[in-house]
Write a protein that holds these residues in place. Structure first.
Motif, PDB file in Angstrom:
ATOM      1  N   ALA A 114      41.517  35.125  25.125  1.00 54.20           N
ATOM      2  CA  ALA A 114      41.709  34.698  26.518  1.00 54.20           C
ATOM      3  C   ALA A 114      40.386  34.226  27.120  1.00 54.20           C
ATOM      4  O   ALA A 114      40.346  33.241  27.872  1.00 54.20           O
ATOM      5  CB  ALA A 114      42.293  35.838  27.343  1.00 54.20           C
ATOM      6  N   GLU A 115      39.304  34.901  26.787  1.00 58.22           N
ATOM      7  CA  GLU A 115      37.988  34.492  27.278  1.00 58.22           C
ATOM      8  C   GLU A 115      37.589  33.132  26.683  1.00 58.22           C
ATOM      9  O   GLU A 115      37.007  32.289  27.384  1.00 58.22           O
ATOM     10  CB  GLU A 115      36.946  35.560  26.922  1.00 58.22           C
ATOM     11  N   VAL A 135      48.887  26.316  38.425  1.00 61.34           N
ATOM     12  CA  VAL A 135      50.032  25.402  38.525  1.00 61.34           C
ATOM     13  C   VAL A 135      50.004  24.383  37.389  1.00 61.34           C
ATOM     14  O   VAL A 135      51.020  24.121  36.726  1.00 61.34           O
ATOM     15  CB  VAL A 135      50.036  24.692  39.890  1.00 61.34           C
ATOM     16  N   ASP A 136      48.814  23.810  37.132  1.00 56.04           N
ATOM     17  CA  ASP A 136      48.677  22.834  36.041  1.00 56.04           C
ATOM     18  C   ASP A 136      49.087  23.467  34.713  1.00 56.04           C
ATOM     19  O   ASP A 136      49.824  22.871  33.915  1.00 56.04           O
ATOM     20  CB  ASP A 136      47.220  22.360  35.920  1.00 56.04           C
ATOM     21  N   LEU A 137      48.571  24.670  34.457  1.00 52.27           N
ATOM     22  CA  LEU A 137      48.810  25.304  33.169  1.00 52.27           C
ATOM     23  C   LEU A 137      50.288  25.677  33.008  1.00 52.27           C
ATOM     24  O   LEU A 137      50.856  25.506  31.927  1.00 52.27           O
ATOM     25  CB  LEU A 137      47.923  26.553  33.021  1.00 52.27           C
ATOM     26  N   GLU A 241      45.995  35.625  34.371  1.00 54.25           N
ATOM     27  CA  GLU A 241      47.207  36.200  33.757  1.00 54.25           C
ATOM     28  C   GLU A 241      47.836  35.222  32.765  1.00 54.25           C
ATOM     29  O   GLU A 241      48.262  35.606  31.672  1.00 54.25           O
ATOM     30  CB  GLU A 241      48.219  36.561  34.843  1.00 54.25           C
ATOM     31  N   LEU A 242      47.885  33.972  33.151  1.00 54.31           N
ATOM     32  CA  LEU A 242      48.478  32.967  32.259  1.00 54.31           C
ATOM     33  C   LEU A 242      47.655  32.794  30.987  1.00 54.31           C
ATOM     34  O   LEU A 242      48.207  32.677  29.888  1.00 54.31           O
ATOM     35  CB  LEU A 242      48.598  31.630  33.007  1.00 54.31           C
ATOM     36  N   LEU A 243      46.333  32.779  31.120  1.00 57.78           N
ATOM     37  CA  LEU A 243      45.478  32.611  29.933  1.00 57.78           C
ATOM     38  C   LEU A 243      45.590  33.824  29.007  1.00 57.78           C
ATOM     39  O   LEU A 243      45.590  33.683  27.777  1.00 57.78           O
ATOM     40  CB  LEU A 243      44.025  32.395  30.358  1.00 57.78           C
ATOM     41  N   GLY A 244      45.690  35.023  29.588  1.00 55.76           N
ATOM     42  CA  GLY A 244      45.870  36.219  28.770  1.00 55.76           C
ATOM     43  C   GLY A 244      47.191  36.192  28.030  1.00 55.76           C
ATOM     44  O   GLY A 244      47.267  36.518  26.833  1.00 55.76           O
TER      45      GLY A 244
END
Length: 337
Positions: A114-115, A135-137, A241-244
């Motif tokens: 995630a990092e 929103v983009d992701l 949260e989304l990246l994780g």
């Protein structure tokens, strides 16, 4: 909003662990590169000849191409790392980015990945001037999931070379521009087999399997069905949260031989053989790929213990030698019938 496919917005990628959702969310156009298998020698001044031929083919294609050479690499194997080094040396004025990928799964690996994704989003935002937002992701991930489901519908009834070419088209083109499905190959005729390995040339070894009488019903390759088998749709509200969640989804994908969880890989392979009705497995990989070379004895032992016959083949990506393989393939298929 996805930009048009032009040299300024296009960014090359090479490994199915590349988080395409982040590239999309940054307003870039990810383009999968398969290289030029017919001019590997063009890369010999920068890469050793005893290295993955796919890596050499990609560099050869990059050297011959014009315009910017933005590229995102994943540190998934030694060959891919060497390609990143050579690409960065050859194209110093372009964004050339390397994402580290853990070999393990679990909480620590998810935090690390995630990092890495967070750093990538920041770097791409600085390059494009478009900050990646939640929103983009989320929108990009939804579009990627729709594309994955579209591929699974489109590939129904397709086998062998046609199926692999369709998968590669879905990897390569704009995700808003769905490639044609092609003519279904039907389900009658041929001996059903599962093809497993790293990455193969559809016009070489895979086409030779078709000619020998195999019906390749599932393609467990980096450029085949593997990356479409599981969703990567992230959950959450904030960007963190989304990246994780996205990192967890990528680590939960059907693993390749590079990943540490071999047991999950073998179990998935056995389950897929049963699910698609394959009578055997053709295990084929590119030369100089240590991960798949060392993986094969354990795969063979596991499959044979489960009563699943397996045939080992090797490819140099250009596949000028495939005619010599036909006798072995035909004998294997005859045994399965």
């Amino acid at each position: 909003m996805i930009a048009a496919l032009d040299s300024e917005s296009a960014v090359a990628w090479f490994c199915t662990y590349t988080p395409l959702e982040i590239l999309d969310a940054a307003g870039l156009v990810p383009v999968r590169r398969y290289g030029d298998a017919g001019s590997l020698e063009s890369a010999d001044t920068l890469l050793h000849t005893a290295i993955c031929p796919y890596v050499r083919a990609c560099l050869a294609e990059g050297i011959q191409g014009e315009g910017p050479h933005q590229a995102v690499f994943v540190n998934s194997c030694d060959g891919m790392r060497r390609l990143y080094d050579a690409w960065r040396d050859r194209f110093p004025d372009d964004l050339v980015y390397l994402v580290d990928l853990p070999r393990n799964t679990g909480d620590g690996a998810e935090r690390l990945l995630a990092e890495e994704f967070r750093h990538l989003a920041r770097a791409l935002g600085e390059m494009t001037g478009h900050e990646v937002t939640a929103v983009d992701l989320r929108e990009a991930a939804l579009a990627r999931e729709e594309r994955r489901l579209s591929y699974l519908r489109a590939c129904e009834g397709l086998c062998g070379e046609k199926r692999l070419r369709l998968a590669m088209a879905f990897h390569s083109r704009l995700y808003t521009d769905m490639p044609p499905c092609g003519e279904p190959a039907g389900t009658a005729g041929g001996v059903p087999v599962l093809l497993s390995g790293n990455l193969l040339n559809p016009a070489g070894l895979v086409a030779s399997l078709d000619r020998a009488g195999a019906r390749v019903v599932w393609i467990d390759l980096c450029n085949g069905d593997r990356s479409f088998a599981t969703p990567t749709l992230p959950r959450g509200e904030s960007l963190d949260e989304l990246l994780g969640s996205l990192a967890r989804a990528y680590l939960d994908r059907h693993p390749c031989a590079r990943m540490a969880d071999a047991e999950r890989r073998y179990r998935t392979l056995e389950e897929t053989v049963a699910a698609v009705g394959a009578k055997g497995v053709v295990y084929a990989s590119l030369k100089f790929c240590d991960a798949y070379l060392y993986d094969f004895p354990r795969v063979q032992e596991r499959l044979e213990r489960a009563g699943i016959p397996v045939l080992r083949l090797e490819s140099d990506y250009a596949d000028g030698h495939v005619g010599q393989m036909l006798t072995r393939v035909e004998a294997f298929l005859e045994m399965l019938e």
